[in-house]
Design an enzyme around this catalytic site. Sequence first.
Site, PDB file in Angstrom:
ATOM      1  N   HIS A 373       0.802  -1.235   0.000  1.00 26.02           N
ATOM      2  CA  HIS A 373       0.000   0.000   0.000  1.00 26.02           C
ATOM      3  C   HIS A 373       0.829   1.276   0.000  1.00 26.02           C
ATOM      4  O   HIS A 373       0.263   2.362   0.156  1.00 26.02           O
ATOM      5  CB  HIS A 373      -0.913   0.044   1.227  1.00 26.02           C
ATOM      6  CG  HIS A 373      -1.937  -1.036   1.275  1.00 26.02           C
ATOM      7  ND1 HIS A 373      -3.221  -0.877   0.783  1.00 26.02           N
ATOM      8  CD2 HIS A 373      -1.882  -2.300   1.742  1.00 26.02           C
ATOM      9  CE1 HIS A 373      -3.906  -1.993   0.976  1.00 26.02           C
ATOM     10  NE2 HIS A 373      -3.102  -2.879   1.554  1.00 26.02           N
ATOM     11  N   LYS A 565      -8.790  13.668   5.075  1.00 23.77           N
ATOM     12  CA  LYS A 565      -7.939  12.481   5.038  1.00 23.77           C
ATOM     13  C   LYS A 565      -6.869  12.661   6.102  1.00 23.77           C
ATOM     14  O   LYS A 565      -6.784  13.721   6.725  1.00 23.77           O
ATOM     15  CB  LYS A 565      -7.298  12.308   3.661  1.00 23.77           C
ATOM     16  CG  LYS A 565      -6.631  13.594   3.113  1.00 23.77           C
ATOM     17  CD  LYS A 565      -6.044  13.382   1.727  1.00 23.77           C
ATOM     18  CE  LYS A 565      -7.054  13.481   0.607  1.00 23.77           C
ATOM     19  NZ  LYS A 565      -7.310  12.226  -0.069  1.00 23.77           N
ATOM     20  N   ARG A 566      -6.045  11.625   6.333  1.00 25.34           N
ATOM     21  CA  ARG A 566      -4.942  11.782   7.270  1.00 25.34           C
ATOM     22  C   ARG A 566      -4.083  12.977   6.858  1.00 25.34           C
ATOM     23  O   ARG A 566      -3.925  13.260   5.663  1.00 25.34           O
ATOM     24  CB  ARG A 566      -4.089  10.503   7.294  1.00 25.34           C
ATOM     25  CG  ARG A 566      -4.759   9.362   8.015  1.00 25.34           C
ATOM     26  CD  ARG A 566      -5.016   9.683   9.473  1.00 25.34           C
ATOM     27  NE  ARG A 566      -3.780   9.713  10.212  1.00 25.34           N
ATOM     28  CZ  ARG A 566      -3.432   8.838  11.146  1.00 25.34           C
ATOM     29  NH1 ARG A 566      -4.263   7.844  11.469  1.00 25.34           N
ATOM     30  NH2 ARG A 566      -2.288   8.938  11.782  1.00 25.34           N
ATOM     31  N   LYS A 571       0.343  14.334   1.112  1.00 24.85           N
ATOM     32  CA  LYS A 571      -1.043  14.578   0.684  1.00 24.85           C
ATOM     33  C   LYS A 571      -1.288  16.070   0.410  1.00 24.85           C
ATOM     34  O   LYS A 571      -2.291  16.456  -0.146  1.00 24.85           O
ATOM     35  CB  LYS A 571      -2.028  14.049   1.722  1.00 24.85           C
ATOM     36  CG  LYS A 571      -2.008  12.515   1.848  1.00 24.85           C
ATOM     37  CD  LYS A 571      -2.951  12.039   2.938  1.00 24.85           C
ATOM     38  CE  LYS A 571      -2.826  10.544   3.242  1.00 24.85           C
ATOM     39  NZ  LYS A 571      -3.532   9.674   2.274  1.00 24.85           N
ATOM     40  N   THR A 673      -8.945   6.201  -1.748  1.00 25.68           N
ATOM     41  CA  THR A 673     -10.261   5.580  -1.865  1.00 25.68           C
ATOM     42  C   THR A 673     -11.358   6.610  -1.618  1.00 25.68           C
ATOM     43  O   THR A 673     -12.461   6.466  -2.129  1.00 25.68           O
ATOM     44  CB  THR A 673     -10.422   4.400  -0.873  1.00 25.68           C
ATOM     45  OG1 THR A 673      -9.845   4.768   0.377  1.00 25.68           O
ATOM     46  CG2 THR A 673      -9.745   3.157  -1.397  1.00 25.68           C
ATOM     47  N   LYS A 677     -15.236   7.650  -3.380  1.00 26.89           N
ATOM     48  CA  LYS A 677     -16.482   7.899  -2.648  1.00 26.89           C
ATOM     49  C   LYS A 677     -17.069   9.263  -3.039  1.00 26.89           C
ATOM     50  O   LYS A 677     -18.275   9.406  -3.217  1.00 26.89           O
ATOM     51  CB  LYS A 677     -16.231   7.852  -1.138  1.00 26.89           C
ATOM     52  CG  LYS A 677     -15.775   6.481  -0.646  1.00 26.89           C
ATOM     53  CD  LYS A 677     -15.200   6.532   0.772  1.00 26.89           C
ATOM     54  CE  LYS A 677     -14.448   5.231   1.076  1.00 26.89           C
ATOM     55  NZ  LYS A 677     -13.574   5.336   2.267  1.00 26.89           N
TER      56      LYS A 677
HETATM   57  C1  26Q Z   1       3.463   0.438  10.315  1.00 25.89           C
HETATM   58  C2  26Q Z   1       4.375   0.149  11.306  1.00 25.89           C
HETATM   59  C3  26Q Z   1       4.288   0.744  12.561  1.00 25.89           C
HETATM   60  C4  26Q Z   1       3.249   1.620  12.815  1.00 25.89           C
HETATM   61  C5  26Q Z   1       2.322   1.905  11.823  1.00 25.89           C
HETATM   62  C6  26Q Z   1       2.450   1.329  10.562  1.00 25.89           C
HETATM   63  C7  26Q Z   1       1.457   1.645   9.512  1.00 25.89           C
HETATM   64  C8  26Q Z   1       0.111   1.716   9.821  1.00 25.89           C
HETATM   65  C9  26Q Z   1      -0.804   2.038   8.856  1.00 25.89           C
HETATM   66  C10 26Q Z   1       1.849   1.892   8.205  1.00 25.89           C
HETATM   67  C11 26Q Z   1       0.907   2.208   7.227  1.00 25.89           C
HETATM   68  C12 26Q Z   1      -0.434   2.289   7.545  1.00 25.89           C
HETATM   69  C13 26Q Z   1      -1.472   2.641   6.594  1.00 25.89           C
HETATM   70  C14 26Q Z   1      -1.289   2.888   5.329  1.00 25.89           C
HETATM   71  C15 26Q Z   1      -2.392   3.277   4.458  1.00 25.89           C
HETATM   72  O1  26Q Z   1      -3.505   3.535   4.898  1.00 25.89           O
HETATM   73  N1  26Q Z   1      -2.156   3.339   3.150  1.00 25.89           N
HETATM   74  C16 26Q Z   1      -3.209   3.707   2.211  1.00 25.89           C
HETATM   75  O2  26Q Z   1      -3.826   2.533   1.755  1.00 25.89           O
HETATM   76  C17 26Q Z   1      -4.955   2.832   0.965  1.00 25.89           C
HETATM   77  C18 26Q Z   1      -5.640   1.532   0.613  1.00 25.89           C
HETATM   78  O3  26Q Z   1      -4.890   0.831  -0.328  1.00 25.89           O
HETATM   79  C19 26Q Z   1      -4.558   3.622  -0.262  1.00 25.89           C
HETATM   80  O4  26Q Z   1      -5.733   3.993  -0.947  1.00 25.89           O
HETATM   81  C20 26Q Z   1      -3.774   4.867   0.129  1.00 25.89           C
HETATM   82  O5  26Q Z   1      -3.288   5.513  -1.023  1.00 25.89           O
HETATM   83  C21 26Q Z   1      -2.632   4.490   1.046  1.00 25.89           C
HETATM   84  O6  26Q Z   1      -1.979   5.646   1.519  1.00 25.89           O
END
Ligand code: 26Q
Length: 833
Positions: A373, A565-566, A571, A673, A677
């Site tokens: 991702h 969004k985050r 972004k 995503t 929406k």
């Molecule tokens: C990893 C290790 C330690 C702590 C946190 C994490 C961690 C947690 C969440 C790393 C990444 C995430 C989340 C990533 C994320 O939400 N990515 C998004 O995924 C979506 C679904 O595929 C995409 O549409 C987005 O573009 C992408 O940013």
Amino acid sequence: MSAEPNSAAKQKDAPTSHASPDVQAFKHSILAKLKYAVGKDPANAYIHDWFEAIALAARDHLVDNWEESEARVDRKQQKRVYYLSLEFLIGRLLVDCLSNLGLLETAKAALAELDVDIERIREVEPDAALGNGGLGRLAACFMESMATLNIAGHGYGIRYEHGLFKQVISDGWQHEHTETWLDFGNPWEFERPEVSYNIGFGGSVNTVTERNDVPRQHWQPTEIIRAIAYDTPVVGWRRAGVNTLRLWRARALEDLQLERFNAGDHLGAVADVVRAESISRVLYPADSTEAGQELRLRQEYFFVSASLQDLLHRHMRLHGDIHSLPEKVAIQLNDTHPAIAVAELMRQLVDVYRIEWFAAWELSVATLSYTNHTLLPEALESWPVSLMERLLPRHMQIIYLINAYHIDSLRAQDIHDFELLRSVSLIDEEHGRRVRMGNLAFLGSHSINGVSALHTDLMRETVFRDLHNLYPDRIRNKTNGVTFRRWLYQVNPQLTQLLIENIGQGVLDSPESSLIKLEPFAEKPAFRKQFIAQRQHSKAALARLVKERMNIDLNTEAIFDVQVKRIHEYKRQLLNLLHTVALYQAIRNDPTTDWVPRVKIFAGKAAASYHQAKLIIKLANDISRTINDDPTVRGLLKVVFIPNYNVSLAETIIPAADLSEQISTAGMEASGTSNMKFALNGALTIGTLDGANVEMSQLIGAEHMFIFGMTAQEVKVRMGNGDYDTIHVIKNSERLNGALEAISKGVFSPDDPERYTGLIDGLVHHDRYMLCADFDSYWDAQRKVDELWQNPNQWWRSAVLNTARTGWFSSDRTIREYAEDIWKAMPPEKKKG
Ligand code: 26Q
């Protein structure tokens, strides 16, 4: 929320009812639940008691289907799909459940009979916020689509006691408050104390030789924690199938505690309990990796081991033969967070099921697949070898073995290029010896997928370039999608009704093929008028929310321009803020121009330790206060930052948006995503050619979007050349310069004029996300937005076409592709589109 009992139900004499038998029955089951499960009667029930009673009544309706679904899968020996994810961002379930069960209208009528306000009930349900953002929400959409398509999908994750923190904005700054979704219990889950597994940590590995002289590795952990299952049913559209989301809770081992208690070490025993149970205490609130923390690795291994033990038991119970695993089971890894599954599956196959190494490896690879991702280097997980050795010594051995066989096989193919071997190794030797979880997931999987066409191409060219050259068939694309049940029918009943009236009921069952029938309606003024009316309805609802929560008045005739969004630098919320400031200055300098009224809406959480992102939130709030208080703006521009963005807030905001901001630096957003929406609900997108925006522009037509900025290729070239001269760019853009100076000099922070000096200096000297390079193009695109808004026929024509042409972005399509191409798990009767 009022704490008064009976605050939801107005007491009056029981009216004579003309309701249908279904409604009567539902009403009685609510009253029975209230009395016998909650222990209240209507006169002294709190609003939360009503919620619980209704949820339990609804839940009863799906239990039969749940059992049937499970029995059908067993009977047909259907292949099972296991979706391993550290995040499931579910949101609320009441309306979702009622709506998919076909009971929403019945429930509304029953509640009306009881004089209970369903809107208040809906709002009292806490969001299940077991995720950070896109990745977690995608997992939730996928669960719903799998149930709808009758795929035997099981979700596996952690039952966090505290989900994503609650964001409180005070004096413009983000503060994190603990989230407590389980305070009033959770009517959707079933605790399964009998389903539990031991999870080991630490200790050592010894070689033992048995009678048959085959030496074998024996791992003796020093710490054992129990995983307890909690099941939540996931119901598909029109009850097609009911699947299970199984979340694990960590408990201390009872025997161990007892031992210490008996030895008189009360404090020690309690400390052990706290340590063990901290594993499922809280979701990591970051959407990209920070320095690897031990607790995070413990969470990853904890849920992976429990899930694999559980699914292997089920497989053996049903099929009795471990060798048929890939035929009957597919395991999808949601990013690298569960990538330790590669080593854990090998451990269980080799050490527990006694399969020979190479046979075990074949079974593993054929069963596992991995979704990537992100390409951001700081978000690629890796764990220090020393930590892995201490916490998971047997897994570290297995990883070394996998690596050795892998490198050997390359040498056997006459591949000796040192650089190449170094880049495809599981161990990164350059940053103090770390295990690369992306490479582990890649090698251990038969399929590796990206989440949009562009992202998948970039995966092949960047992070996995060398592995891709070695295994050219493994990487494939699966563009994300969203469930239309939640993101259209539930969030926008007005638009849904309008669609049904004009293109027929079919839109509810096959939106992917039906929505396109809306195209000709884009040309019809009478239809457009109704389309506008539903938008106005949603905008008024959002304006009410903003008024209630923030006491700010919004002009619902203005363009609702939304970025939610985050908060992350890539972004580029800051680019949007620069545009906001430039527009503000233009309005002040040029009061006679016929400016189009705008409301800029921001929302989103920043990782607690991400200082820059938190400063951007403060800036948004500073800009908001300054502009909203400035009478010379005459209400032409309003800026709001709505606190505590979550699934429920998204459900109110998205249908109310006219303009959707998807403005990441090209090449950096894997997919997005929310972009889908918004378009589904008829917002126009202003965006870069990034992630799924590219495919949206192909399907919707770039002429119905506002595409601007550099392409991913251009970003790469310009960054790579090292000839990106920010200072030169700024000099050539009066507007950008003006906006930067105003922020930097404290126009928006008179209380602390230097608050943003560092932020802006950072941009000027190292503009990693190329805001400056894209600014002018963004400004021009924004003026095209104004222009089109002034031509309502064209605007609303485009808006209708956005809805009409977004059918492909249904997560049913995505899941069908996974099921056919990766999992080979499509039930035969559902193979059509
Ligand atoms: C990893 C290790 C330690 C702590 C946190 C994490 C961690 C947690 C969440 C790393 C990444 C995430 C989340 C990533 C994320 O939400 N990515 C998004 O995924 C979506 C679904 O595929 C995409 O549409 C987005 O573009 C992408 O940013």
